[in-house]
Motif scaffolding. Structure first.
Motif, PDB file in Angstrom:
ATOM      1  N   TYR A   8      -3.336  -1.460  -8.051  1.00 14.66           N
ATOM      2  CA  TYR A   8      -2.132  -0.633  -8.178  1.00 14.66           C
ATOM      3  C   TYR A   8      -1.910   0.174  -6.898  1.00 14.66           C
ATOM      4  CZ  TYR A   8       0.621   3.485  -9.469  1.00 14.66           C
ATOM      5  OH  TYR A   8       1.537   4.516  -9.486  1.00 14.66           O
ATOM      6  N   VAL A   9      -0.706   0.076  -6.333  1.00 19.43           N
ATOM      7  CA  VAL A   9      -0.353   0.812  -5.117  1.00 19.43           C
ATOM      8  C   VAL A   9       0.897   1.644  -5.392  1.00 19.43           C
ATOM      9  CG1 VAL A   9       0.274   0.644  -2.684  1.00 19.43           C
ATOM     10  CG2 VAL A   9      -1.343  -1.002  -3.675  1.00 19.43           C
ATOM     11  N   ALA A  10       0.823   2.938  -5.102  1.00 21.01           N
ATOM     12  CA  ALA A  10       1.915   3.878  -5.337  1.00 21.01           C
ATOM     13  C   ALA A  10       2.610   4.218  -4.024  1.00 21.01           C
ATOM     14  CB  ALA A  10       1.370   5.149  -5.996  1.00 21.01           C
ATOM     15  N   LEU A  11       3.934   4.098  -4.000  1.00 17.63           N
ATOM     16  CA  LEU A  11       4.732   4.354  -2.797  1.00 17.63           C
ATOM     17  C   LEU A  11       5.776   5.427  -3.081  1.00 17.63           C
ATOM     18  CD1 LEU A  11       5.515   0.640  -1.804  1.00 17.63           C
ATOM     19  CD2 LEU A  11       3.471   1.975  -1.275  1.00 17.63           C
ATOM     20  N   GLY A  12       6.165   6.173  -2.040  1.00 17.07           N
ATOM     21  CA  GLY A  12       7.239   7.132  -2.241  1.00 17.07           C
ATOM     22  C   GLY A  12       7.105   8.405  -1.441  1.00 17.07           C
ATOM     23  N   ASP A  13       7.620   9.493  -2.033  1.00 21.14           N
ATOM     24  CA  ASP A  13       7.657  10.799  -1.387  1.00 21.14           C
ATOM     25  C   ASP A  13       6.809  11.792  -2.172  1.00 21.14           C
ATOM     26  OD1 ASP A  13       9.242  11.358  -3.650  1.00 21.14           O
ATOM     27  OD2 ASP A  13      11.110  11.108  -2.542  1.00 21.14           O
ATOM     28  N   SER A  14       7.207  13.065  -2.182  1.00 26.50           N
ATOM     29  CA  SER A  14       6.400  14.111  -2.816  1.00 26.50           C
ATOM     30  C   SER A  14       6.199  13.885  -4.314  1.00 26.50           C
ATOM     31  CB  SER A  14       7.056  15.474  -2.601  1.00 26.50           C
ATOM     32  OG  SER A  14       8.390  15.496  -3.095  1.00 26.50           O
ATOM     33  N   LEU A  77      -2.425  -4.822   1.038  1.00 26.25           N
ATOM     34  CA  LEU A  77      -3.435  -4.552   0.008  1.00 26.25           C
ATOM     35  C   LEU A  77      -3.378  -5.557  -1.143  1.00 26.25           C
ATOM     36  CD1 LEU A  77      -3.076  -0.657  -0.131  1.00 26.25           C
ATOM     37  CD2 LEU A  77      -4.950  -1.958   0.900  1.00 26.25           C
ATOM     38  N   LYS A  78      -2.431  -6.497  -1.077  1.00 26.79           N
ATOM     39  CA  LYS A  78      -2.262  -7.539  -2.094  1.00 26.79           C
ATOM     40  C   LYS A  78      -2.183  -6.930  -3.499  1.00 26.79           C
ATOM     41  CE  LYS A  78      -4.620 -11.023   0.722  1.00 26.79           C
ATOM     42  NZ  LYS A  78      -3.337 -11.557   1.217  1.00 26.79           N
ATOM     43  N   PRO A  79      -1.226  -6.040  -3.717  1.00 25.76           N
ATOM     44  CA  PRO A  79      -1.147  -5.353  -5.015  1.00 25.76           C
ATOM     45  C   PRO A  79      -0.701  -6.282  -6.137  1.00 25.76           C
ATOM     46  CG  PRO A  79       0.800  -4.874  -3.717  1.00 25.76           C
ATOM     47  CD  PRO A  79      -0.137  -5.642  -2.812  1.00 25.76           C
ATOM     48  N   THR A  80      -1.139  -5.976  -7.321  1.00 29.27           N
ATOM     49  CA  THR A  80      -0.628  -6.646  -8.515  1.00 29.27           C
ATOM     50  C   THR A  80       0.394  -5.768  -9.235  1.00 29.27           C
ATOM     51  OG1 THR A  80      -2.515  -5.774  -9.759  1.00 29.27           O
ATOM     52  CG2 THR A  80      -2.710  -8.012  -8.872  1.00 29.27           C
ATOM     53  N   LEU A 112       8.479  -7.082  -2.432  1.00 35.60           N
ATOM     54  CA  LEU A 112       7.329  -6.735  -3.264  1.00 35.60           C
ATOM     55  C   LEU A 112       7.186  -7.727  -4.418  1.00 35.60           C
ATOM     56  CD1 LEU A 112       7.826  -2.864  -3.373  1.00 35.60           C
ATOM     57  CD2 LEU A 112       5.978  -4.073  -2.191  1.00 35.60           C
ATOM     58  N   ARG A 113       8.307  -8.078  -5.039  1.00 34.78           N
ATOM     59  CA  ARG A 113       8.250  -9.015  -6.160  1.00 34.78           C
ATOM     60  C   ARG A 113       7.863 -10.416  -5.684  1.00 34.78           C
ATOM     61  NH1 ARG A 113       7.233  -9.255 -10.306  1.00 34.78           N
ATOM     62  NH2 ARG A 113       8.943 -10.173 -11.507  1.00 34.78           N
ATOM     63  N   ASP A 114       8.359 -10.804  -4.508  1.00 31.98           N
ATOM     64  CA  ASP A 114       8.020 -12.127  -3.973  1.00 31.98           C
ATOM     65  C   ASP A 114       6.528 -12.254  -3.680  1.00 31.98           C
ATOM     66  OD1 ASP A 114      10.636 -12.919  -4.148  1.00 31.98           O
ATOM     67  OD2 ASP A 114      11.091 -12.637  -2.023  1.00 31.98           O
ATOM     68  N   SER A 115       5.858 -11.119  -3.470  1.00 31.86           N
ATOM     69  CA  SER A 115       4.414 -11.151  -3.216  1.00 31.86           C
ATOM     70  C   SER A 115       3.624 -11.437  -4.486  1.00 31.86           C
ATOM     71  CB  SER A 115       3.959  -9.815  -2.622  1.00 31.86           C
ATOM     72  OG  SER A 115       3.879  -8.808  -3.624  1.00 31.86           O
ATOM     73  N   GLY A 116       4.307 -11.374  -5.637  1.00 29.30           N
ATOM     74  CA  GLY A 116       3.642 -11.584  -6.919  1.00 29.30           C
ATOM     75  C   GLY A 116       3.351 -10.302  -7.674  1.00 29.30           C
ATOM     76  N   ALA A 117       3.637  -9.152  -7.051  1.00 29.71           N
ATOM     77  CA  ALA A 117       3.379  -7.868  -7.713  1.00 29.71           C
ATOM     78  C   ALA A 117       4.464  -7.544  -8.722  1.00 29.71           C
ATOM     79  CB  ALA A 117       3.303  -6.750  -6.673  1.00 29.71           C
ATOM     80  N   GLN A 118       4.057  -6.914  -9.812  1.00 26.78           N
ATOM     81  CA  GLN A 118       5.042  -6.291 -10.695  1.00 26.78           C
ATOM     82  C   GLN A 118       5.435  -4.967 -10.051  1.00 26.78           C
ATOM     83  OE1 GLN A 118       7.685  -5.958 -12.474  1.00 26.78           O
ATOM     84  NE2 GLN A 118       6.793  -7.234 -14.093  1.00 26.78           N
TER      85      GLN A 118
END
Length: 269
Positions: A8-14, A77-80, A112-118
């Motif tokens: 699990y990888v979290a992206l964003g701001d504050s 990071l190859k996230p799922t 992101l979706r094309d990488s296979g991650a939800q």
């Protein structure tokens, strides 16, 4: 849960970095809903491999900064599973081309979706109870409709923050009145976990989400309320406005809290 929660990888701001949920023992001095959500995933893991968690979010980042700085490291990071919430800082600017901005957002979500991650996306909060941020309500509504379209086009999951009415209670917000409090972050972690579980268990969806029960709010005398508002203007609003006028950000000197995958169980309570 299924195996797309294992990295699990979290992206964003504050919002995703965790501002408002103070914890001096953690990087950047905050914990936040994403840390708490990752811990819930780890508790629910069905395989011996456990859950890896990274958080690349940085406070103050606008959408294009998030996309430029965080998408490639996230893919490496190859996230799922990826969560991303971007655009709130853009909406607060005097001028914004929401359509162009969300077109970029859609392309990033597609990658992101094309990488296979939800992918988990968020609508913006309905700040109707805020005299300051309520003025952005129309922009946020447009943003939300475009986010829903992106999710539909690319098979992403929407966490509908706009409809989380419990956040009209100021006790779920921090002292700066801009970021969630610890209680607000705890609730968001539960909200996101509940939403994901509903998607992953077709035919056996969990029941409606139950927000936390809060005791009756204390009655604040008018004089104390005025004093608190003056302090907030001095200590929170004016520095925020100054940063906007000078083109600086509270996140300028910060690095991602967890740039590589860690075991959320190792982070403590």
């Amino acid at each position: 849960m299924t195996d797309f929660t294992t990295r699990y990888v979290a992206l964003g701001d504050s919002f995703t970095e965790g501002v408002g949920d103070v914890d001096p023992t953690r990087p950047n001095g905050v914990r936040g809903w994403a840390d708490r959500f990752a811990a819930l995933l780890a508790q629910d893991a069905v395989d011996d491999g456990g859950v890896g968690y990274a958080n690349l979010a940085i406070r103050g980042r606008k959408m294009r900064g998030i996309l430029a700085e965080q998408i490639e490291p996230a893919l490496a990071l190859k996230p799922t599973l990826v969560s991303i919430y971007a655009g709130a800082n853009d909406i607060l600017r005097p001028k914004i081309d929401i359509d162009a901005l969300l077109a970029d957002y859609g392309r990033a979500v597609a990658r992101l979706r094309d990488s296979g991650a939800q992918v988990l996306l968020f609508t913006g909060f309905d700040a109707r109870s805020s005299k300051v941020f309520g003025a952005m309500r129309g922009r946020t509504a447009i943003y939300n409709e475009l986010v829903r379209g992106i999710a539909e086009d690319h098979g992403a999951i929407v966490v509908d923050y706009w409809r989380f009415a419990e956040y009209n209670d100021w006790r779920l917000w921090g002292v700066d009145r801009m970021h969630m409090s610890t209680l607000g972050h705890q609730n968001m972690a539960e909200r996101v976990f509940h939403r994901l579980r509903g998607v992953q268990t077709p035919g056996a969806e969990p029941g409606p989400f139950t927000p936390p029960l809060l005791p009756a709010a204390p009655v604040v005398p008018r004089a104390e309320a005025l004093k608190a508002n003056a302090a907030w203007t001095r200590d929170e609003a004016m520095p925020w406005i100054k940063r906007r006028l000078t083109g600086t950000s509270s996140g300028d000197s910060l690095s991602p809290r967890y740039p590589v995958l860690v075991d959320p169980r190792s982070l403590g309570d």
